[in-house]
Design a protein around this motif. Structure first.
Motif, PDB file in Angstrom:
ATOM      1  N   GLY A  49       0.849  -1.198   0.000  1.00 43.94           N
ATOM      2  CA  GLY A  49       0.000   0.000   0.000  1.00 43.94           C
ATOM      3  C   GLY A  49       0.875   1.236   0.000  1.00 43.94           C
ATOM      4  O   GLY A  49       0.539   2.268   0.576  1.00 43.94           O
ATOM      5  N   ARG A  50       2.031   1.107  -0.674  1.00 48.72           N
ATOM      6  CA  ARG A  50       3.023   2.180  -0.669  1.00 48.72           C
ATOM      7  C   ARG A  50       2.871   3.026  -1.925  1.00 48.72           C
ATOM      8  O   ARG A  50       2.723   2.493  -3.019  1.00 48.72           O
ATOM      9  CB  ARG A  50       4.401   1.526  -0.629  1.00 48.72           C
ATOM     10  N   PRO A  51       2.928   4.358  -1.806  1.00 46.90           N
ATOM     11  CA  PRO A  51       2.840   5.192  -3.002  1.00 46.90           C
ATOM     12  C   PRO A  51       3.973   4.849  -3.965  1.00 46.90           C
ATOM     13  O   PRO A  51       5.113   4.648  -3.525  1.00 46.90           O
ATOM     14  CB  PRO A  51       3.015   6.620  -2.465  1.00 46.90           C
ATOM     15  N   PRO A 134      11.642  -3.008   0.109  1.00 49.87           N
ATOM     16  CA  PRO A 134      11.440  -2.120   1.252  1.00 49.87           C
ATOM     17  C   PRO A 134      11.218  -3.021   2.464  1.00 49.87           C
ATOM     18  O   PRO A 134      11.340  -4.245   2.353  1.00 49.87           O
ATOM     19  CB  PRO A 134      10.131  -1.413   0.878  1.00 49.87           C
ATOM     20  N   SER A 135      10.903  -2.450   3.600  1.00 53.79           N
ATOM     21  CA  SER A 135      10.574  -3.270   4.757  1.00 53.79           C
ATOM     22  C   SER A 135       9.246  -3.990   4.503  1.00 53.79           C
ATOM     23  O   SER A 135       8.376  -3.475   3.795  1.00 53.79           O
ATOM     24  CB  SER A 135      10.493  -2.388   5.997  1.00 53.79           C
ATOM     25  N   ALA A 136       9.129  -5.197   5.080  1.00 57.98           N
ATOM     26  CA  ALA A 136       7.981  -6.067   4.785  1.00 57.98           C
ATOM     27  C   ALA A 136       6.788  -5.770   5.699  1.00 57.98           C
ATOM     28  O   ALA A 136       6.322  -6.632   6.441  1.00 57.98           O
ATOM     29  CB  ALA A 136       8.406  -7.527   4.901  1.00 57.98           C
ATOM     30  N   ASN A 137       6.327  -4.537   5.629  1.00 58.56           N
ATOM     31  CA  ASN A 137       5.161  -4.132   6.430  1.00 58.56           C
ATOM     32  C   ASN A 137       4.275  -3.257   5.566  1.00 58.56           C
ATOM     33  O   ASN A 137       4.709  -2.797   4.506  1.00 58.56           O
ATOM     34  CB  ASN A 137       5.621  -3.332   7.660  1.00 58.56           C
ATOM     35  N   ARG A 138       3.048  -3.023   6.031  1.00 51.52           N
ATOM     36  CA  ARG A 138       2.187  -2.089   5.308  1.00 51.52           C
ATOM     37  C   ARG A 138       2.784  -0.696   5.419  1.00 51.52           C
ATOM     38  O   ARG A 138       3.416  -0.354   6.433  1.00 51.52           O
ATOM     39  CB  ARG A 138       0.774  -2.090   5.887  1.00 51.52           C
ATOM     40  N   SER A 220       4.249  10.735   9.186  1.00 53.53           N
ATOM     41  CA  SER A 220       3.994   9.604  10.076  1.00 53.53           C
ATOM     42  C   SER A 220       4.460   8.328   9.400  1.00 53.53           C
ATOM     43  O   SER A 220       4.071   7.994   8.294  1.00 53.53           O
ATOM     44  CB  SER A 220       2.509   9.496  10.397  1.00 53.53           C
ATOM     45  N   HIS A 221       5.333   7.592  10.088  1.00 52.60           N
ATOM     46  CA  HIS A 221       5.950   6.393   9.513  1.00 52.60           C
ATOM     47  C   HIS A 221       6.417   5.587  10.705  1.00 52.60           C
ATOM     48  O   HIS A 221       6.532   6.127  11.785  1.00 52.60           O
ATOM     49  CB  HIS A 221       7.148   6.846   8.675  1.00 52.60           C
ATOM     50  N   TYR A 222       6.699   4.330  10.501  1.00 56.71           N
ATOM     51  CA  TYR A 222       7.185   3.487  11.597  1.00 56.71           C
ATOM     52  C   TYR A 222       6.213   3.542  12.775  1.00 56.71           C
ATOM     53  O   TYR A 222       6.614   3.487  13.927  1.00 56.71           O
ATOM     54  CB  TYR A 222       8.573   3.943  12.078  1.00 56.71           C
TER      55      TYR A 222
HETATM   56 MG    MG Z   1       9.757   0.846   5.668  1.00 53.53          MG
END
Ligand code: MG
Ligand code: AMP
Length: 324
Positions: A49-51, A134-138, A220-222
């Motif tokens: 769900g990453r731009p 990228p990191s394996a998260n939403r 907002s991140h992490y």
């Molecule tokens: Mg990341």
């Protein structure tokens, strides 16, 4: 359980077939695709769900392959790669022609690194190419530092998950823009500014947290589900108890200076005094407080030197304004 040779072969096959593989690195788990397969890379963005304007890191097996992925290798980049790879350092350089624009968010630069994890290196060697990950998260949420975190968050959206145990470093790589004459830190991470400066022999600029470096990046991140509030270390207990009295389910990051202090809150995490242990545990702590049902996390920033710089950066971003 850590991945076996047959698991690595299977994962490499999934990458070759255009699939997505979550894999361990020393920083956090990555969500990987064949870096040269535009369709596979596009799926990474879709699953997260990453731009699409938010670039990925191309993971390669060794510094000797760097020239295959970038237009040219400036002397500073070579020095940093030789000194810190494999390791938690990402170099941003001019994009080589084999890198599709999908992987770079449309930028003419590409981010490259050699991860310091036996499973990641075995995967890269078995696959034989570059893995964009990228990191394996939403998008926007807390990065995974165990295979279970990945499974819980992405489930069947990933074709294969390689388990390499918990990540040693626990925060993402340091990203250094090495395109110009003077390198600059785009994101603090696992390699400290002090270590970089010692090798470069000059001071480095580190951006303030509020500055948005890459298009599509949100303040907002992490971030865990719970709202994060940052206060001075000596105010953590009072702030937490007040919010708890007001009806919040408060999770507390109790700083080492207050170790053992009683605090009336829903859940308490004792922050390790060692910055390495804090970095390793940080994302797990945030997930744990979410899992315990906290709606508010009260924390303070560590001293911003060494790994403390990366930890403070992630906490500030976790506490940043949320998309409404
Ligand atoms: Mg990341
Ligand atoms: P993630 O590990 O999920 O944060 O994703 C990779 C990180 O690398 C993101 O923070 C990107 O902003 C950063 N990145 C990748 N490519 C570039 C680039 N060409 N210039 C600046 N930052 C980049």
């Amino acid at each position: 359980m850590t991945a076996r040779t047959s698991d690595i072969e299977k994962a490499a096959g999934v990458l070759r077939a255009g699939g997505l593989v979550a894999f361990p690195t020393e920083t956090v788990y990555g969500l990987g695709a064949n870096a040269q397969d535009s369709a596979a890379v596009a799926r990474v963005f879709q699953v997260k769900g990453r731009p699409p304007s938010h670039p990925l890191i191309v993971h390669i097996g060794g510094v000797e392959h760097l020239g295959d992925w970038v237009e040219d290798v400036p002397a500073t980049a070579r020095l940093l790669g030789e000194r810190f790879w494999p390791g938690p350092l990402t170099l941003v350089l001019r994009r080589g022609r084999r890198v599709p624009l999908e992987a770079t968010g449309g930028l003419e630069t590409v981010a490259v690194r050699v991860p310091d994890h036996p499973v990641a290196l075995a995967l890269l060697s078995a696959f034989g190419g570059g893995v964009a990950a990228p990191s394996a998260n939403r998008f926007g949420s807390v990065s995974p530092t165990t295979a279970d975190h990945v499974r819980a968050e992405l489930g069947d959206a990933v074709d294969y998950v390689l388990d390499g145990g918990p990540c040693e470093v626990g925060v993402e790589s340091t990203i250094v823009d090495a395109t110009g004459d003077v390198p600059s830190v785009l994101r603090p991470g696992g390699v400290t500014r002090e270590d970089l400066e010692a090798v470069l022999g000059c001071p480095l600029t580190v951006p303030s947290t509020s500055r948005v470096r890459v298009p599509g990046q949100h303040p907002s991140h992490y971030a865990p589900r719970a709202r994060v509030v940052l206060v001075e270390p000596e105010k953590v207990v009072a702030e937490a108890e007040l919010a708890q009295e007001l009806g919040h389910r408060v999770g507390v990051f109790l700083p080492p200076s207050l170790a053992g202090a009683p605090v009336k809150a829903h859940a308490v995490v004792a922050v390790p005094a060692s910055m390495a242990a804090y970095a390793r545990g940080l994302y797990g702590f945030l997930r744990e407080l979410d899992q315990q049902g906290c709606d508010l996390i009260v924390a303070s920033l560590p001293v911003e030197e060494g790994l403390g710089l990366a930890i403070a950066n992630r906490l500030r971003r976790a506490a940043g304004p949320r998309p409404s």
